[in-house]
Design an enzyme around this catalytic site. Sequence first.
Site, PDB file in Angstrom:
ATOM      1  N   ASP A  58       1.337  -1.111   0.122  1.00 17.13           N
ATOM      2  CA  ASP A  58      -0.069  -0.080   0.364  1.00 17.13           C
ATOM      3  C   ASP A  58       0.817   0.962  -0.072  1.00 17.13           C
ATOM      4  OD1 ASP A  58       1.058   0.113   2.678  1.00 17.13           O
ATOM      5  OD2 ASP A  58      -0.731   0.326   3.729  1.00 17.13           O
ATOM      6  N   ASP A  70       1.168   4.803   2.889  1.00 17.41           N
ATOM      7  CA  ASP A  70       1.196   5.350   3.506  1.00 17.41           C
ATOM      8  C   ASP A  70       1.592   6.815   3.666  1.00 17.41           C
ATOM      9  OD1 ASP A  70       0.653   2.882   5.111  1.00 17.41           O
ATOM     10  OD2 ASP A  70       2.613   2.475   4.562  1.00 17.41           O
ATOM     11  N   ASP A  83      -3.006   4.773   2.639  1.00 16.18           N
ATOM     12  CA  ASP A  83      -3.594   4.764   4.083  1.00 16.18           C
ATOM     13  C   ASP A  83      -3.263   6.330   4.320  1.00 16.18           C
ATOM     14  OD1 ASP A  83      -4.541   2.427   5.045  1.00 16.18           O
ATOM     15  OD2 ASP A  83      -2.847   2.033   5.666  1.00 16.18           O
TER      16      ASP A  83
END
Length: 392
Positions: A199, A201, A316
Site C-alpha cells: 500500500d 502510507d 492510508d
Amino acid sequence: GTIAVPVSPHACQRRTTLNNRNRLFTDALNILAENAELSENEGPYLAFTRASSVLKSLPYNVTKMDDLKGIPNLGDHSRKLIEEILEGGTCNEVQDLIQNVRYQTLKKFTSIFGVGVKTADKWFKEGLRTLNELRASTIKFTKQQEAGLLYYEDLILPVTKVEADLIKQIIEEAVHRFLPSAIITLTGGFRRGKEYGHDVDFLITHREEGREEGLISKVISWMTAQGIILYDDITDNSYHKWKYKESETFDRFAKCFSIFKLQKMVHNLEPGRTCSHGSLAANETRGIGLAGHAGSPRHLTATAAKDKDWKAVRVDLVVAPFGQYAYALLGWTGSRLFERDLRRYAKHFGHMILNSHSLFDNKQNTFLLAATEEEIFAHLGLDYIPPQERNA
Ligand code: DCP
Ligand code: MG
C-alpha cells in the site's frame, strides 16, 4: 585480531538495510512466522520474526553454523532450520507448509483487504477454499471486504515507488486546495527505501496546530468528486478520549483507509500488453469512458476489469497535529518489528511509554516533547537510526 561488535537483541539497536544477505534463511523463517500468525500462536510468531530479523541485519552471508556464534534471538527451532538449509538447500517443515491447504487458504483469504486471521479461519472451517467460492457464498461481507474482493486482482499487485510518488502528487494537489501549506510525507516501507509496497502510507500535518482539523473529510470528498476514490473509510481523531497509559496497537489520529483509482501511464503497461497486440487504442478509448463514471466500477465484472486503464491501489492517509508529528512519523515509518522493539525498549530500559502520539516518562511523570525523530531516539537513549536502516 578484530574485535567483534556484539549484535543487539533489540531491532531498534541494529542497522537493518534492504540489502539482506541471508534471504534463503529469512524467507524460510518468515514462512514459519506467517504460519504461526495464521494459527494465532503469538509466541512462535515473534520468535521466528525475531530470528529472521536478526539475520537480515548481519553484514555477511551465513555459510556455516559457526557464523552464528553469539548471535541473539536464534532459538533451537530456528537454528535447526538454518542448519538443514545449509546442508541441503531446503527445509522440510517449510516445504510441507507451502503444500499445506490450510496455510495456502488462510494466506489467500487474509490477503483480501478487510479480512483478518479469525475471519479467514472461520471461512476455512466452513469448507471454503477459493475466492470464487467466497463470492458465490451467502456470506455477509463488510463494506471493506466487498471492496477487497472487487479489486482483489489489483490489490495483490505490488505498488511501485513511481506509483507512490504519483499518488503523492495527487494528494498534494487535493490537500493544498484546502490547506496550502500542509506538509505531506510518504511513510511506511517507501520511506525506508523500498521499491515496492502493498500500500502507500501518508502522514499529513500543518505547522499551525489545529489547522489540520476536519481536513481529511474535505480532501476525500473532493477526490471522490474527481472520480479518484474507489473506497474510503474515515476515522475521526479520538485522542482526547485516550488514557495514555492504555497500551493500544492502533493510534487515534484522524485517518482514512482508502482505495485509489490510479490512471495507468502508457509506459506503465504490464509486460505482454504491448502495442503489437493491437488493442492499445481500443483500451485507451474504453479507459477514458470508464474513468468518467466514478460510481460504476463497483459493478465491473471480472472480465471487464481485465482491459481497464487504471489500477486500484490501497492508500492510508493519517493526519497528525504538529506537536505529535515526530511521534507519528516514527510510528508510521516501521518496520513493524522495529516499532515493536522501540516500544519494548522504552518500557523496559527507559520506564517510558512510547506510542505514535507521545513519549511518557514514568520516572519524571511527564510527557517528553520532540520536534524530530532524532530527539525521540535521544530521549530513549538510543543511537539515531535513519529510516533506510529500520528494515528490521
Ligand atoms: N504499523 C505498525 N503496526 C501495525 C501497523 C502499522 O507499527 N500493526 C506501522 C509500521 C508500518 C507502517 O505503520 O511500517 C505502515 O504499515 P504497513 O502495513 O503499510 O507496512 P509497510 O509500509 O512497512 O509495508 P508494505 O510495504 O507492505 O506496505
Ligand atoms: Mg505500507
